[in-house]
Design a protein around this motif. Structure first.
Motif, PDB file in Angstrom:
ATOM      1  N   CYS B  44     -13.022  13.478 -37.305  1.00 30.26           N
ATOM      2  CA  CYS B  44     -11.784  13.663 -37.116  1.00 30.26           C
ATOM      3  C   CYS B  44     -12.153  13.674 -35.393  1.00 30.26           C
ATOM      4  N   TYR B  45     -11.198  12.503 -34.150  1.00 29.25           N
ATOM      5  CA  TYR B  45     -11.687  12.437 -32.916  1.00 29.25           C
ATOM      6  C   TYR B  45      -9.756  13.202 -32.153  1.00 29.25           C
ATOM      7  N   GLN B  46      -9.449  14.384 -33.196  1.00 30.09           N
ATOM      8  CA  GLN B  46      -8.601  14.787 -32.665  1.00 30.09           C
ATOM      9  C   GLN B  46      -7.183  14.663 -31.681  1.00 30.09           C
ATOM     10  N   CYS B  47      -6.636  13.186 -32.259  1.00 29.17           N
ATOM     11  CA  CYS B  47      -5.461  12.322 -32.318  1.00 29.17           C
ATOM     12  C   CYS B  47      -4.375  12.728 -32.607  1.00 29.17           C
ATOM     13  N   GLY B  48      -3.638  14.038 -33.318  1.00 28.95           N
ATOM     14  CA  GLY B  48      -2.877  14.639 -33.570  1.00 28.95           C
ATOM     15  C   GLY B  48      -2.198  13.830 -34.904  1.00 28.95           C
ATOM     16  N   THR B  49      -2.729  12.627 -34.915  1.00 25.56           N
ATOM     17  CA  THR B  49      -2.349  12.453 -35.285  1.00 25.56           C
ATOM     18  C   THR B  49      -0.975  12.733 -36.649  1.00 25.56           C
ATOM     19  N   CYS B  50      -1.902  13.813 -37.587  1.00 26.98           N
ATOM     20  CA  CYS B  50      -1.459  14.535 -38.684  1.00 26.98           C
ATOM     21  C   CYS B  50      -0.304  15.545 -38.481  1.00 26.98           C
ATOM     22  N   MET B  68      -8.671  20.771 -38.835  1.00 27.47           N
ATOM     23  CA  MET B  68      -9.756  19.207 -38.500  1.00 27.47           C
ATOM     24  C   MET B  68     -10.625  19.550 -37.891  1.00 27.47           C
ATOM     25  N   CYS B  98      -3.430   9.472 -40.457  1.00 26.58           N
ATOM     26  CA  CYS B  98      -4.815   9.222 -39.703  1.00 26.58           C
ATOM     27  C   CYS B  98      -5.450   7.915 -39.822  1.00 26.58           C
ATOM     28  N   ARG B 100      -8.392   7.302 -38.618  1.00 26.84           N
ATOM     29  CA  ARG B 100      -9.733   7.742 -38.899  1.00 26.84           C
ATOM     30  C   ARG B 100     -10.276   7.006 -40.012  1.00 26.84           C
TER      31      ARG B 100
HETATM   32  S1  SF4 Z   1      -4.485  12.244 -37.242  1.00 24.80           S
HETATM   33 FE1  SF4 Z   1      -7.359  12.168 -38.066  1.00 24.80          FE
HETATM   34  S2  SF4 Z   1      -8.331  11.865 -36.740  1.00 24.80           S
HETATM   35 FE2  SF4 Z   1      -5.995  12.477 -35.873  1.00 24.80          FE
HETATM   36  S3  SF4 Z   1      -5.878  14.522 -35.213  1.00 24.80           S
HETATM   37 FE3  SF4 Z   1      -5.728  14.001 -37.629  1.00 24.80          FE
HETATM   38  S4  SF4 Z   1      -7.507  14.613 -38.803  1.00 24.80           S
HETATM   39 FE4  SF4 Z   1      -8.133  14.381 -36.653  1.00 24.80          FE
END
Ligand code: SF4
Ligand code: SF4
Lengths: 296, 191
Positions: B44-50, B68, B98, B100
């Motif tokens: 997870c690179y914390q993009c926030g899409t989720c 996450m 996501c 990733r």
């Molecule tokens: S969408 Fe995927 S990569 Fe981005 S914050 Fe959520 S879990 Fe992490």
């Protein structure tokens, strides 16, 4: 005739028996025969059981699968929640030796063994599948076209998602369900955020009903915005959330919609000439009469 | 290469910790989640899409991205004792979006499994277990529905465990193998 073991689940047979009756009758008209899967249980509920212990979820779903393996029939079912349990556990156990061995160790205690010898299908996907039925055959089976009705499709979550593990393609704006709806002579309508969840899943309906209903309410606003006469879905749990949920939303938030909610099998039943009595539509919380007057 | 020093010992220690573990992190927690969820949560690179895809986020403090991060950092207590853990509807929107290729939904499911091991579980989940243990159904039949079924020409009870009760002991054996019923009864009684 294509024969399948009919996995019923809980909410269809025990709350909306019209979904079960219409599945049996409508499928027969397009060459699909549903055989009782004797001794089946709850799938078990993926939100509740999966959240507690995935291993029990695997084992309990596997027991249902083995009943169909013993019949040498593929399973078909009419609920997205059941699809999540039965299809996904079948898929996982077929591909994961470690989990399959664990499950079989437990099943051995009741003289059962998961072999991975059958497949699992949602009845809606069989209706859409050219090799089994196909949209044209559905169209040809219609005797009472539901002309003049605008229908909002609700796909639900667990049939198509997660996309990578399923085989339905795009989950952002799919259109195959619209084709099945249009085949009945009615008009499928597009609305904002069509793919949003009904709000009930993951145990949230039982854990925090107001939170679940708030999600449902957002969908209902979007459905009303485009003037839909009814919502149709392929999941009795979504049906319960939209149907009984409208009564609960009225009590809790004061918002009133009165939008009838029908399972696709019930809609198909009407289009094939089944009467509202044949479908027990009186068990629905939201009165279907205005919708029926429009289409029949 | 040594981390740049800021002459603040606490900060220097944190920067030297290449795994970014906090004082209360438990690396085993991350490993357990990776195993149970069968997804690459540590990517997870914390993009926030989720969180941006989540139907529960706009109406609560539940943030899947936060869970996450907690997973990656091994923040076991923070994760398992947060009531928001139970607000995921398991809709899988985050999983489908996501970038990733992680399944955040399955991370939540794994955390819930671990929470149950510490007796942290909402009552309604346990009640479903009891219903299935006794009848095979999470939503059992009732008299109004039996009457309706008969009118439709269906048997009053469906051809499930409701008709074939001889299958129920097998179901109970499976559930007992995992001691689920005993634990459900114990936790509900303690409430
Ligand atoms: S969408 Fe995927 S990569 Fe981005 S914050 Fe959520 S879990 Fe992490
Ligand atoms: S699966 Fe759960 S966390 Fe992911 S978007 Fe749906 S409700 Fe939110």
């Amino acid at each position: 005739m294509h024969e399948y073991a009919f996995f019923l689940g809980c909410i269809a047979p025990n709350r909306y028996p019209g979904c079960e009756a219409s599945a049996i009758k409508t499928s027969e008209k397009v060459g699909i025969k549903l055989l009782p899967l004797k001794g089946a249980s709850c799938c078990p509920a993926p939100g509740a059981f999966g959240s507690i212990d995935l291993n029990v979820w695997y084992a309990m779903a596997a027991r249902n699968l083995v009943l169909a393996e013993e019949m040498k029939k593929d399973i078909t079912l009419i609920c997205n929640g059941c699809y999540k349990s039965i299809w996904e556990v079948n898929h996982i156990l077929k591909h994961n030796d470690e989990l399959r061995d664990n499950v079989n160790e437990v099943l051995a205690e009741i003289d059962m063994q998961f072999k991975g010898s059958i497949d699992v299908w949602h009845l809606a996907e069989l209706y859409y599948d050219e090799k089994i039925c196909g949209v044209q055959k559905i169209k040809d089976s219609v005797t009472t076209p539901l002309t003049g009705a605008k229908i909002a499709p609700h796909y639900g979550c667990h049939l198509m998602k997660p996309q990578k593990e399923r085989h339905f393609g795009d989950t952002e704006n799919p259109m195959w369900f619209e084709e099945l709806i249009a085949a009945l002579g009615c008009e499928p309508v597009q609305y904002r955020n069509k793919m949003q969840c009904c709000g009930a899943g993951g145990g949230v309906r039982g854990y925090d009903i107001v939170h679940a209903l708030d999600i449902t309410n957002e969908k209902l606003i979007n459905v009303r915005e485009v003037g839909a006469d009814a919502i149709t879905e392929v999941c009795p749990f979504c049906q319960l959330q939209f149907d009984r949920g409208q009564i609960e939303i009225k009590e809790k938030f004061g918002d009133v919609y009165n939008i009838p909610v029908l399972h696709y099998n019930e809609l198909l039943g009407l289009a094939q000439g089944m009467s509202p009595q044949d479908l027990a539509l009186d068990l629905h919380a939201i009165d279907c009469t205005p919708f029926l007057q429009k289409v029949l | 290469m040594a981390a740049k020093s800021y002459n603040i010992s606490e900060l220097d220690n944190k920067l030297a910790d290449r795994r970014y573990h906090l004082a209360d992190s438990n690396p085993e927690f991350t490993q357990k989640i990776l195993k149970t969820s069968r997804t690459i949560a540590n990517m997870c690179y914390q993009c926030g899409t989720c969180t941006g895809s989540c139907p529960s986020a706009p109406r609560s403090s539940y943030r899947i991205r936060l869970f996450m991060r907690r997973c990656v950092l091994g923040l076991e207590n923070e994760s398992l004792t947060d009531p928001d853990l139970w607000l995921c509807t398991t809709c899988y929107s985050c999983t489908d979006r996501c970038p990733r290729d992680i399944a955040p939904t399955d991370v939540i499911m794994a955390m819930r499994n671990l929470a149950f091991k510490r007796d942290i579980i909402p009552k309604n989940f346990l009640q479903t277990v009891q219903l299935i243990y006794n009848s095979g159904h999470g939503v059992p039949n009732n008299d109004v529905n039996r009457a309706a079924r008969t009118k439709l020409g269906l048997p009053a009870d469906p051809p499930t465990t409701h008709t074939y009760a001889e299958f129920i002991p097998g179901i109970q054996k499976i559930i007992d193998h995992y001691e689920l019923k005993a634990n459900a009864d114990r936790i509900l009684k303690g409430d």
